[in-house]
Design an enzyme around this catalytic site. Structure first.
Site, PDB file in Angstrom:
ATOM      1  N   CYS A 109      48.314  85.041  -6.975  1.00 48.09           N
ATOM      2  CA  CYS A 109      49.215  84.257  -6.143  1.00 48.09           C
ATOM      3  C   CYS A 109      50.537  85.001  -5.980  1.00 48.09           C
ATOM      4  O   CYS A 109      51.019  85.648  -6.912  1.00 48.09           O
ATOM      5  CB  CYS A 109      49.425  82.859  -6.705  1.00 48.09           C
ATOM      6  N   GLU A 110      51.052  84.910  -4.783  1.00 51.08           N
ATOM      7  CA  GLU A 110      52.261  85.683  -4.489  1.00 51.08           C
ATOM      8  C   GLU A 110      53.510  85.028  -5.069  1.00 51.08           C
ATOM      9  O   GLU A 110      54.577  85.621  -5.044  1.00 51.08           O
ATOM     10  CB  GLU A 110      52.410  85.882  -2.978  1.00 51.08           C
ATOM     11  N   HIS A 111      53.392  83.822  -5.596  1.00 49.32           N
ATOM     12  CA  HIS A 111      54.555  83.149  -6.154  1.00 49.32           C
ATOM     13  C   HIS A 111      54.755  83.462  -7.631  1.00 49.32           C
ATOM     14  O   HIS A 111      55.878  83.494  -8.110  1.00 49.32           O
ATOM     15  CB  HIS A 111      54.432  81.629  -5.965  1.00 49.32           C
ATOM     16  N   HIS A 112      53.652  83.652  -8.368  1.00 47.07           N
ATOM     17  CA  HIS A 112      53.762  83.884  -9.808  1.00 47.07           C
ATOM     18  C   HIS A 112      53.041  85.149 -10.270  1.00 47.07           C
ATOM     19  O   HIS A 112      53.123  85.502 -11.438  1.00 47.07           O
ATOM     20  CB  HIS A 112      53.201  82.676 -10.577  1.00 47.07           C
TER      21      HIS A 112
ATOM     22  N   CYS B 250      48.197  79.710 -11.898  1.00 49.57           N
ATOM     23  CA  CYS B 250      49.609  79.286 -12.017  1.00 49.57           C
ATOM     24  C   CYS B 250      49.697  77.774 -12.184  1.00 49.57           C
ATOM     25  O   CYS B 250      50.693  77.263 -12.689  1.00 49.57           O
ATOM     26  CB  CYS B 250      50.440  79.772 -10.828  1.00 49.57           C
TER      27      CYS B 250
ATOM     28  N   GLN C 124      46.376  81.043  -0.904  1.00 48.91           N
ATOM     29  CA  GLN C 124      45.012  80.728  -0.474  1.00 48.91           C
ATOM     30  C   GLN C 124      44.971  80.421   1.021  1.00 48.91           C
ATOM     31  O   GLN C 124      44.030  80.778   1.725  1.00 48.91           O
ATOM     32  CB  GLN C 124      44.474  79.542  -1.286  1.00 48.91           C
TER      33      GLN C 124
ATOM     34  N   HIS D 253      43.771  78.037  -9.312  1.00 46.54           N
ATOM     35  CA  HIS D 253      45.006  78.809  -9.381  1.00 46.54           C
ATOM     36  C   HIS D 253      45.524  78.777 -10.814  1.00 46.54           C
ATOM     37  O   HIS D 253      45.883  77.722 -11.326  1.00 46.54           O
ATOM     38  CB  HIS D 253      46.047  78.222  -8.424  1.00 46.54           C
TER      39      HIS D 253
HETATM   40 ZN   LIG Z   1      51.411  80.590  -8.172  1.00 51.51          ZN
END
Ligand SMILES: [Zn+2]
Length: 212
Positions: free
Chosen positions: A99-102, A170, A140, A168
């Site tokens: 995931c590009e956030h975490h 995260c 996603q 996910h």
């Molecule tokens: Zn994430």
């Protein structure tokens, strides 16, 4: 078998190479050492001495999708399919992404179908496209759209259907710590988008019992 093989030019937007100048390996290893110190551990203890180098190499592999063009994979098509123009479904394409956030794993399965318009593509190429997009930092939602988009653009079929179900990490490992929950996304183009019956047929085939 004398299949007609056609080589097409992929659209330019999928040929984008990495957007940044890559740092040196030494810079990456230093960054990993910093992260190890951020955990509270000692990057100089025996078990961790080689970890920055391993992580540097693992990142090169796990994010190798930036160096590959998914449109290229779809460039070779076949027309000798005895007039077959009905649904082609490749289901249960397992993938690992981040995931590009975490920057923690997304683990899931993609189901990809298209309605050919005279041209079909090798089945392994569909899985390859999923793999290339998975080996980039992702959401996603974006990944679902990207898979459908490149197949629609390069193969120009009557329609594309993509469904992704993924867990996910995260969500499982941090934050609300919900394990086992699955996120579903789907997108449809062309005849799949315009005709709900085609969508139902796609979902039914995805959900049908595996052979045996
Ligand atoms: Zn994430």
């Amino acid at each position: 078998m004398d299949a007609v093989v056609k080589k097409m030019m992929p659209p330019a937007q999928y040929m984008d190479k990495p957007v940044t100048d890559r740092p040196s390996e030494a810079e990456v290893e230093a960054a990993v050492r910093t992260l190890i110190r951020w955990t509270g551990d000692n990057p100089d203890r025996e078990g961790l001495v080689d970890t920055p180098r391993r992580v540097m190499k693992a990142y090169r592999e796990m994010f190798g999708g930036y160096d590959m063009c998914p449109a290229d994979e779809l460039g070779r098509t076949f027309e000798e399919v005895a007039g077959y123009d009905d649904l082609v479904l490749v289901r249960d394409i397992q993938f690992h992404s981040h995931c590009e956030h975490h920057m923690v794993p997304i683990i899931g399965k993609a189901h990809v179908a298209y309605l050919p318009d005279g041209k079909v593509v090798g089945l392994s190429k569909i899985a390859r496209v999923v793999d290339i997009f998975a080996h980039r930092l992702q959401t996603q939602e974006a990944m679902t759209a990207q898979i459908a988009g490149v197949i629609q653009d390069v193969l120009n079929p009557r329609g594309v259907a993509v469904m992704i179900e993924a867990e996910h990490m995260c969500m499982a490992m941090r934050g609300i710590r919900k394990q086992g929950s699955t996120t579903m996304t789907s997108t449809f183009t062309g005849a799949f988008r315009d005709n709900p019956e085609e969508q139902i047929r796609f979902v039914t085939m995805v959900r049908s019992a595996h052979g045996g």
